[in-house]
Design an enzyme around this catalytic site. Structure first.
Site, short mmCIF file in Angstrom:
data_model
loop_
_atom_site.label_atom_id
_atom_site.label_comp_id
_atom_site.label_asym_id
_atom_site.label_seq_id
_atom_site.Cartn_x
_atom_site.Cartn_y
_atom_site.Cartn_z
N LYS A 1 51.69 79.60 14.60
CA LYS A 1 52.96 80.03 15.23
C LYS A 1 53.46 78.89 16.14
CE LYS A 1 51.57 84.72 14.43
NZ LYS A 1 51.60 86.12 14.79
N GLU B 1 50.87 92.16 6.19
CA GLU B 1 50.74 92.03 7.64
C GLU B 1 51.45 93.20 8.31
OE1 GLU B 1 49.80 87.68 8.97
OE2 GLU B 1 51.85 88.24 9.37
N GLY C 1 49.37 90.64 16.48
CA GLY C 1 49.44 90.31 17.90
C GLY C 1 49.08 91.46 18.83
#
Ligand code: 13P
Length: 256
Positions: free
Chosen positions: A11, A167, A173
């Site tokens: 990221k 995902e 996260g």
């Protein structure tokens, strides 16, 4: 048998010095793991650094997005051929953070997917439902729609040169990974949907799981029959954790 694949998605993280330490340690950590494949998808400015440090190793490198156009007036955009100029083999397409925060749609993700393949890159095409969608029992509708955005437009044959990734947004996260059973159910759904178009491609396409993957849950997820590896966010930034996940993938291929 499908090989396992572990992809680190950095990221928007990294600085030159810390990248160097991480990539050098990663190379050493996975050099004897011959039964699985490893990739890091780094921010654009660090692709050249990844190329110079990883060349000749068993870690490939790639990007986190691309623009579908070539050589046009598009400020800030990066094309597929710019990525291949720096030795990228993979590119992530349609990540939920791109879909949500940069307003990418099924349609623009499909266009990027096509541009990636045409340039010889392997797109890692991401799909996944939100927590609300899961609660409303819409998981298969959402994931099916995302997958169909590729198959309807280009046919299932394009999946022979692609990687798919499930995902779930509620796991990305969050420290709330899908359980192996939850993930397996969606992975099997994805594979069956591809099989409706082409059984052989469905049998061979790698489907990665992503969302709070870490060294303690990787082995159980990778043991599931339709989970072919992982797309790893935070745990790819810490070399020991990432190497442990790579070892879990390699081990699963040794024992399977
Ligand atoms: P985390 O592993 O940090 O949950 O991120 C997953 C992800 O989005 C990988 O693309």
């Amino acid at each position: 048998m499908r090989r396992k694949l572990v992809v680190g998605n950095w990221k928007m993280n990294g600085r030159i010095a810390q990248n160097q330490a991480l990539l050098e340690a990663l190379k050493v950590g996975v050099k004897d793991l011959k039964h699985a494949d490893f990739v890091v998808c780094v921010p654009y400015p660090y692709i050249a650094q990844a190329q110079s440090l990883l060349q000749g190793s068993n870690v490939a490198w790639g990007a986190q997005n691309l623009c579908a156009n070539e050589n046009v007036a598009l400020t800030g955009a990066v094309s597929a051929y710019m990525l291949t100029d720096y030795g990228c083999r993979y590119v992530i397409v349609g990540h939920s953070e791109r879909r949500i925060q940069f307003h990418e749609t099924d349609d623009t993700a499909a266009t990027r997917f096509d541009a990636a393949e045409k340039a010889g890159l392997t797109p890692i095409f991401c799909m996944g439902e939100s927590a609300d969608e899961r609660e409303s029992d819409w998981t298969e509708y959402v994931v099916g729609r995302q997958l169909d955005s590729i198959i309807r437009r280009f046919g299932a044959a394009v999946l022979s040169k692609a990687v798919l990734a499930y995902e779930p947004l509620w796991a990305v996260g969050t420290d709330i990974p899908a359980t192996p059973e939850q993930a397996q159910k969606v992975h099997a759904f994805i594979r069956n949907r591809v099989a409706r178009c082409d059984a052989n491609i469905a049998k061979n396409v790698q489907i990665l799981y992503g969302g709070s993957l870490n060294p303690s849950n990787a082995a159980a997820l990778f043991a599931m029959p339709d989970i072919d590896g992982g797309l790893v966010g935070r745990s790819s930034l810490e070399v020991n954790s990432f190497v442990e996940i790579c070892k879990a993938a390699n081990q699963e291929c040794v024992t399977a």
